[in-house]
Design an enzyme around this catalytic site. Sequence first.
Site, PDB file in Angstrom:
ATOM      1  N   LYS A 147       0.896  -1.167   0.000  1.00  0.00           N
ATOM      2  CA  LYS A 147       0.000   0.000   0.000  1.00  0.00           C
ATOM      3  C   LYS A 147       0.926   1.206   0.000  1.00  0.00           C
ATOM      4  O   LYS A 147       1.401   1.639   1.038  1.00  0.00           O
ATOM      5  CB  LYS A 147      -0.874  -0.029   1.255  1.00  0.00           C
ATOM      6  N   GLU A 168       9.845   1.352  10.748  1.00  0.00           N
ATOM      7  CA  GLU A 168      10.846   2.414  10.584  1.00  0.00           C
ATOM      8  C   GLU A 168      10.071   3.725  10.672  1.00  0.00           C
ATOM      9  O   GLU A 168       9.288   4.053   9.781  1.00  0.00           O
ATOM     10  CB  GLU A 168      11.560   2.255   9.244  1.00  0.00           C
ATOM     11  N   CYS A 193      13.776  10.955   6.663  1.00  0.00           N
ATOM     12  CA  CYS A 193      13.641  10.550   8.075  1.00  0.00           C
ATOM     13  C   CYS A 193      14.972  10.682   8.805  1.00  0.00           C
ATOM     14  O   CYS A 193      15.006  10.953   9.999  1.00  0.00           O
ATOM     15  CB  CYS A 193      13.148   9.121   8.157  1.00  0.00           C
ATOM     16  N   GLU A 230       9.191  16.327  15.315  1.00  0.00           N
ATOM     17  CA  GLU A 230       9.604  16.127  13.929  1.00  0.00           C
ATOM     18  C   GLU A 230       8.756  17.022  13.018  1.00  0.00           C
ATOM     19  O   GLU A 230       7.532  16.979  13.063  1.00  0.00           O
ATOM     20  CB  GLU A 230       9.400  14.669  13.503  1.00  0.00           C
TER      21      GLU A 230
HETATM   22  P1  NAD Z   1       2.477   8.441   7.291  1.00  0.00           P
HETATM   23  O1  NAD Z   1       2.652   7.662   8.539  1.00  0.00           O
HETATM   24  O2  NAD Z   1       1.490   9.538   7.274  1.00  0.00           O
HETATM   25  O3  NAD Z   1       2.038   7.481   6.095  1.00  0.00           O
HETATM   26  C1  NAD Z   1       2.824   6.366   5.719  1.00  0.00           C
HETATM   27  C2  NAD Z   1       1.923   5.322   5.095  1.00  0.00           C
HETATM   28  O4  NAD Z   1       1.021   4.845   6.073  1.00  0.00           O
HETATM   29  C3  NAD Z   1       1.082   5.839   3.935  1.00  0.00           C
HETATM   30  O5  NAD Z   1       1.044   4.844   2.935  1.00  0.00           O
HETATM   31  C4  NAD Z   1      -0.281   6.030   4.581  1.00  0.00           C
HETATM   32  O6  NAD Z   1      -1.356   5.932   3.682  1.00  0.00           O
HETATM   33  C5  NAD Z   1      -0.299   4.874   5.558  1.00  0.00           C
HETATM   34  N1  NAD Z   1      -1.215   5.019   6.701  1.00  0.00           N
HETATM   35  C6  NAD Z   1      -1.570   6.154   7.345  1.00  0.00           C
HETATM   36  N2  NAD Z   1      -2.407   5.861   8.365  1.00  0.00           N
HETATM   37  C7  NAD Z   1      -2.591   4.522   8.366  1.00  0.00           C
HETATM   38  C8  NAD Z   1      -3.326   3.614   9.180  1.00  0.00           C
HETATM   39  N3  NAD Z   1      -4.060   4.024  10.205  1.00  0.00           N
HETATM   40  N4  NAD Z   1      -3.262   2.298   8.899  1.00  0.00           N
HETATM   41  C9  NAD Z   1      -2.513   1.848   7.873  1.00  0.00           C
HETATM   42  N5  NAD Z   1      -1.800   2.650   7.069  1.00  0.00           N
HETATM   43  C10 NAD Z   1      -1.824   3.977   7.315  1.00  0.00           C
HETATM   44  O7  NAD Z   1       3.922   8.940   6.882  1.00  0.00           O
HETATM   45  P2  NAD Z   1       4.326   9.884   5.659  1.00  0.00           P
HETATM   46  O8  NAD Z   1       3.828  11.252   5.948  1.00  0.00           O
HETATM   47  O9  NAD Z   1       3.944   9.216   4.391  1.00  0.00           O
HETATM   48  O10 NAD Z   1       5.920   9.857   5.754  1.00  0.00           O
HETATM   49  C11 NAD Z   1       6.658  10.702   6.584  1.00  0.00           C
HETATM   50  C12 NAD Z   1       7.022  10.001   7.869  1.00  0.00           C
HETATM   51  O11 NAD Z   1       7.738   8.793   7.571  1.00  0.00           O
HETATM   52  C13 NAD Z   1       7.961  10.806   8.753  1.00  0.00           C
HETATM   53  O12 NAD Z   1       7.563  10.672  10.086  1.00  0.00           O
HETATM   54  C14 NAD Z   1       9.316  10.143   8.533  1.00  0.00           C
HETATM   55  O13 NAD Z   1      10.244  10.329   9.566  1.00  0.00           O
HETATM   56  C15 NAD Z   1       8.919   8.714   8.377  1.00  0.00           C
HETATM   57  N6  NAD Z   1       9.954   7.955   7.680  1.00  0.00           N
HETATM   58  C16 NAD Z   1      10.733   7.101   8.405  1.00  0.00           C
HETATM   59  C17 NAD Z   1      11.748   6.395   7.771  1.00  0.00           C
HETATM   60  C18 NAD Z   1      12.648   5.451   8.540  1.00  0.00           C
HETATM   61  O14 NAD Z   1      13.359   4.697   7.907  1.00  0.00           O
HETATM   62  N7  NAD Z   1      12.649   5.472   9.860  1.00  0.00           N
HETATM   63  C19 NAD Z   1      11.963   6.570   6.402  1.00  0.00           C
HETATM   64  C20 NAD Z   1      11.156   7.465   5.698  1.00  0.00           C
HETATM   65  C21 NAD Z   1      10.136   8.150   6.354  1.00  0.00           C
END
Ligand code: NAD
Length: 490
Positions: A182, A258, A292, A394
């Site tokens: 997804k 992550e 991230c 963040e």
């Molecule tokens: P997000 O958590 O908003 O969304 C990530 C994914 O989760 C999307 O596909 C979204 O549709 C899905 N999602 C959202 N709510 C959900 C739920 N309740 N159930 C299932 N799926 C759900 O994150 P984002 O805004 O897309 O990305 C930015 C974030 O990702 C930042 O916090 C960043 O630090 C983190 N990030 C971490 C790493 C790492 O390796 N630690 C790498 C890249 C990004």
Amino acid sequence: MSDCLPLTSHFIDGQFLPAHSGRTFDKRSPLDNHLMGRVAEGGREDVDAAVNAARRALHGPWGRMTVDQRVAMLHAVADGITKRFDEFVAAEEADTGQPRHVISHAFVPRGAANFKIFADLIKNVPAESFQMDTPDGAGALNYAIRKPKGVIGVISPWNAPFLLMTWKVGPAMACGNTVVVKPSEETPATATLLGEVMNAVGVPPGVYNVVHGHGPDAAGEFLTRHDGVDGITFTGETRTGTAIMKAAAEGIRDVSFELGGKNAGIVFADCRFDDAVEGIFRSAFMNTGQVCLGTERVYVERPIFDRFVAALKARCEAVRYGRPGDAGANYGPLISHEHQAKVLSYYAKAVAEGATVVTGGGVPAMPRDLAEGAWVQPTIWTGLPETAAVVREEIFGPCCHIRPFDSEEVVVALANANRYGLSTTIWTENLRRAHRMAAAVEVGITWVNSWFLRDLRTPFGGSKQSGIGREGGAHSLEFYTELRNVCIKL
Ligand code: NAD
């Protein structure tokens, strides 16, 4: 559909399909907000179809392949990506608006590497065995075998979409699992394009599936709650991780997370000054700060503080905004207007909390054709206490707060005083100090005199609220395989 806009489809059981409900959502360009196309909006039926296809594929030709055959197939996927390199770059550019050199040098090549590296790894996995004494003296041989975990739900974010998705799909497939991905609703293109490569190289239907859509009460959540899913690997916000963990708890599904970060950059006075400025600039502002592992808290040893702030300011003020392919453009927009509003709200909070705005703090003046894009200026603050929201939370934007420090002990305490623990970048020429610091900072990955440099065989993940588990190299096997013990009485 009533218009001629392109549709980004699901990829289920080897077929490109619209949503079962016929519903779509809009995908707009972050560069200028134009409507690029529609994306299939996944619902329960689509997730069901994808998970069922993935379950069937586990026991079909994919499940019967030898490791060598699987390895060859993953190499073919990597080669297939490389063959269509320009299309992957163009798709990622259109979705994210990021500069071409970042996408074509870092993100898409890593996507192909993610298949190769795990294919090569799986060929050389050692097995554990123990010979034991039994009370009757006959003895027994115990050995462990690794089996695929099953159907893996992959939920990925938008900031480096292809790299981060394949970072999970590569090892999952190498270990013999099947996947339902997804992707982020903001960046659907490369996941569907990868479906074309899977078909072209003969990956059996159902091994790799994509369902597009949103998170809460939508495709993302339905996937994490689905009984047919055996494990969930997720990259995204810590808050989303909490929701997914609750959903996964219902079926005792394993998770690998992550999550977010609020990473510290630590610059000692004995550093190579220009390298440190460039390194912190990249770590804070690459990909418009949407990394991230990026640095949002910078601590600089007092003797070089003023000089460092001035040099970083100059570097920020030299960025060239533009479209991915524009000559000289090295700085893109944020992913969306929604994210722009979030980042700008932090810019306002910083001022309200008394920050000195060294540079930036707003929206740049853009030419007319880009004026509707999600642009923000790279921004530096000084003068805030550690309790300020922009120093604690963040933001995931192109901004950092810089604070002077006077001793190693104090800077370690400052760096560690945060709920996240993803990464740190330390700049010093003192080798002993570098080792001491690396052991003292509470993070999953520490860079010394570098940033974003990584051998893919090494463990990757966050401490504290930045993640659960480690992926990378052999560490990925912990999540993507089930270790079973066999005991044979001799
Ligand atoms: P997000 O958590 O908003 O969304 C990530 C994914 O989760 C999307 O596909 C979204 O549709 C899905 N999602 C959202 N709510 C959900 C739920 N309740 N159930 C299932 N799926 C759900 O994150 P984002 O805004 O897309 O990305 C930015 C974030 O990702 C930042 O916090 C960043 O630090 C983190 N990030 C971490 C790493 C790492 O390796 N630690 C790498 C890249 C990004």
